[in-house]
Write an enzyme that holds these catalytic residues in place. Structure first.
Site, PDB file in Angstrom:
ATOM      1  N   ASP A 164      22.703  57.907  -0.523  1.00  0.00           N
ATOM      2  CA  ASP A 164      23.365  59.120  -0.113  1.00  0.00           C
ATOM      3  C   ASP A 164      22.908  59.295   1.347  1.00  0.00           C
ATOM      4  O   ASP A 164      23.089  58.532   2.276  1.00  0.00           O
ATOM      5  CB  ASP A 164      22.484  59.962  -0.908  1.00  0.00           C
ATOM      6  CG  ASP A 164      23.175  61.361  -1.501  1.00  0.00           C
ATOM      7  OD1 ASP A 164      23.656  62.126  -0.782  1.00  0.00           O
ATOM      8  OD2 ASP A 164      23.459  61.472  -2.779  1.00  0.00           O
ATOM      9  N   HIS A 168      22.161  66.786   1.311  1.00  0.00           N
ATOM     10  CA  HIS A 168      22.759  66.150  -0.037  1.00  0.00           C
ATOM     11  C   HIS A 168      21.537  65.187  -0.850  1.00  0.00           C
ATOM     12  O   HIS A 168      21.333  65.484  -2.165  1.00  0.00           O
ATOM     13  CB  HIS A 168      23.986  65.564   0.015  1.00  0.00           C
ATOM     14  CG  HIS A 168      24.895  65.311  -1.233  1.00  0.00           C
ATOM     15  ND1 HIS A 168      24.509  64.404  -1.975  1.00  0.00           N
ATOM     16  CD2 HIS A 168      25.597  65.966  -2.130  1.00  0.00           C
ATOM     17  CE1 HIS A 168      25.266  64.212  -2.909  1.00  0.00           C
ATOM     18  NE2 HIS A 168      25.887  65.292  -3.189  1.00  0.00           N
ATOM     19  N   SER A 191      27.371  65.297  -8.585  1.00  0.00           N
ATOM     20  CA  SER A 191      26.094  64.906  -7.882  1.00  0.00           C
ATOM     21  C   SER A 191      24.887  65.207  -8.023  1.00  0.00           C
ATOM     22  O   SER A 191      23.989  64.512  -8.128  1.00  0.00           O
ATOM     23  CB  SER A 191      26.375  65.243  -6.313  1.00  0.00           C
ATOM     24  OG  SER A 191      27.379  64.460  -5.808  1.00  0.00           O
TER      25      SER A 191
END
Length: 378
Positions: A141, A171, A324
């Protein structure tokens, strides 16, 4: 303020002081508990303290001894922190100057169990001792930032110009929290709080990266003995290089768990569409498919992906939506299964997750169903 001890004798206009023997005094001290005495006025409280300092105090009540240890005198509210015998509380409450007496109760930091963690029944699996201990999970990520609610074991960066795994986007840290936020009485709780967590930076601070960087991240996961690789990333276009990397990582024993995509289209995005990647869609609090969640024949399983609260850089917390956010729920449950069945292959774990998922109906919309940690760890 130093601790002060005063003798109080409850009785009409009766003011005396009594000396205890050391053994009796010790027993009385052990019986005491902490209380907060609230007064109607600050001035009255000050008079009360003066009387304690002088070992003198009287209230209208049946004559009985009351002993108070003064721990702290607040100067901005009319409250005293004291120790006294619980049996003496009733006598003190008769004083008209006292507004209330309450226990000085213990207060702790609060840990929230996000709704998604409960929905996949991770706390039940954790109560059985399955917390991901000994399982290595790589988060491919934007990196993972240091956080009081995360324990990061290591990792690597494959983003040019960003040599460390610190998360400049947020994120990756959010994804990591859903997998592995610690059971430490603060913040939130992850699905598998005791996993060995690794940050593999394949996306930069902008949230984007290259196929070559992602392929290198998968190679790192395979070469470093990762059991699970979480890929909360994707593209609408396929790549022969990406597919080869997914296949090779799978052949090396890594379970690749990938997000189905957020366009709402009736097909699964890449790399989740590849046969050797476990494709994860998102559901909401009503177990409906999230409107943004991509679906289709290649969807394996679903997990919560709406209003998912997790860790963010700066020791903070926030809520997000997306496949996600769903994907790390599945990666976390996979870690619980791996701990319970350490000899199982990645293929066995994937099949087991699908076989134990909660059936939500239409397989095109939900795959095998909602990932279920309780059923998966029976």
């Amino acid at each position: 303020m130093n601790k002060k001890m005063g003798k109080i004798v409850a009785g009409t206009a009766l003011i005396i002081s009594v000396a205890f023997s050391s053994s009796i005094a010790q027993a009385a001290e052990e019986a005491k508990e902490k209380y907060l005495i609230g007064f109607k006025e600050q001035e009255v409280m000050s008079q009360f303290v003066d009387q304690i300092d002088g070992d003198e105090y009287s209230i209208s009540s049946q004559a009985e001894d009351v002993e108070i240890d003064l721990l702290h005198e607040f100067d901005f509210i009319p409250v005293l922190s004291v120790e006294l015998d619980p049996e003496d509380v009733d006598a003190l409450e008769l004083d008209p100057a006292i507004a209330y007496i309450e226990e000085d109760a213990e207060v702790t930091t609060m840990q929230t169990v996000p709704w998604g963690i409960n929905r996949v029944q991770a706390p039940i699996a954790q109560s059985r001792g399955f917390t991901g201990t000994g399982v290595r999970v790589a988060v491919l990520d934007t990196g993972i930032s240091n956080h009081a609610d995360l324990r990061i074991r290591g990792g690597a960066s494959f983003v040019p110009g960003e040599p460390n795994i610190s998360d400049g986007n947020g994120h990756g840290t959010q994804v990591a929290g859903t997998i592995a936020a610690l059971n430490n009485s603060i913040g939130v709780l992850g699905v598998a709080p005791n996993v060995d967590l690794y940050g593999v930076k394949v996306l930069g601070a902008s949230g984007s990266g290259s196929i070559s960087g992602i392929a290198q991240g998968l190679q790192w996961a395979a070469n470093n003995g990762m059991h699970i690789a979480n890929m909360s990333l994707g593209s609408s276009a396929g790549s022969a290089t990406m597919e080869q990397a997914v296949n090779q990582a799978t052949a090396s024993g890594v379970l690749v768990v990938a997000a189905s995509g957020n366009s709402g289209a009736g097909n699964v995005g890449f790399p989740a569409r590849y046969a050797n990647a476990m494709a994860v869609g998102a559901t909401d609090q009503n177990n409906n498919r999230a409107t943004f969640s991509q679906y289709g024949a290649g969807l394996d399983i679903v997990a919560p992906g709406v209003g998912v609260q997790s860790t963010v850089p700066g020791n903070g917390y926030a809520s997000f939506n997306g496949t996600s956010m769903a994907t790390p729920h599945v990666a976390g449950v996979a870690a619980l299964v791996k701990q319970k069945n350490p000899s199982w292959s990645n293929v066995q774990i994937r099949n087991h997750l699908k076989n134990t998922a909660t059936n939500l109906g239409n397989t095109t919309q939900f795959g095998s169903g909602l990932v279920n940690a309780e059923a998966a760890t029976r």
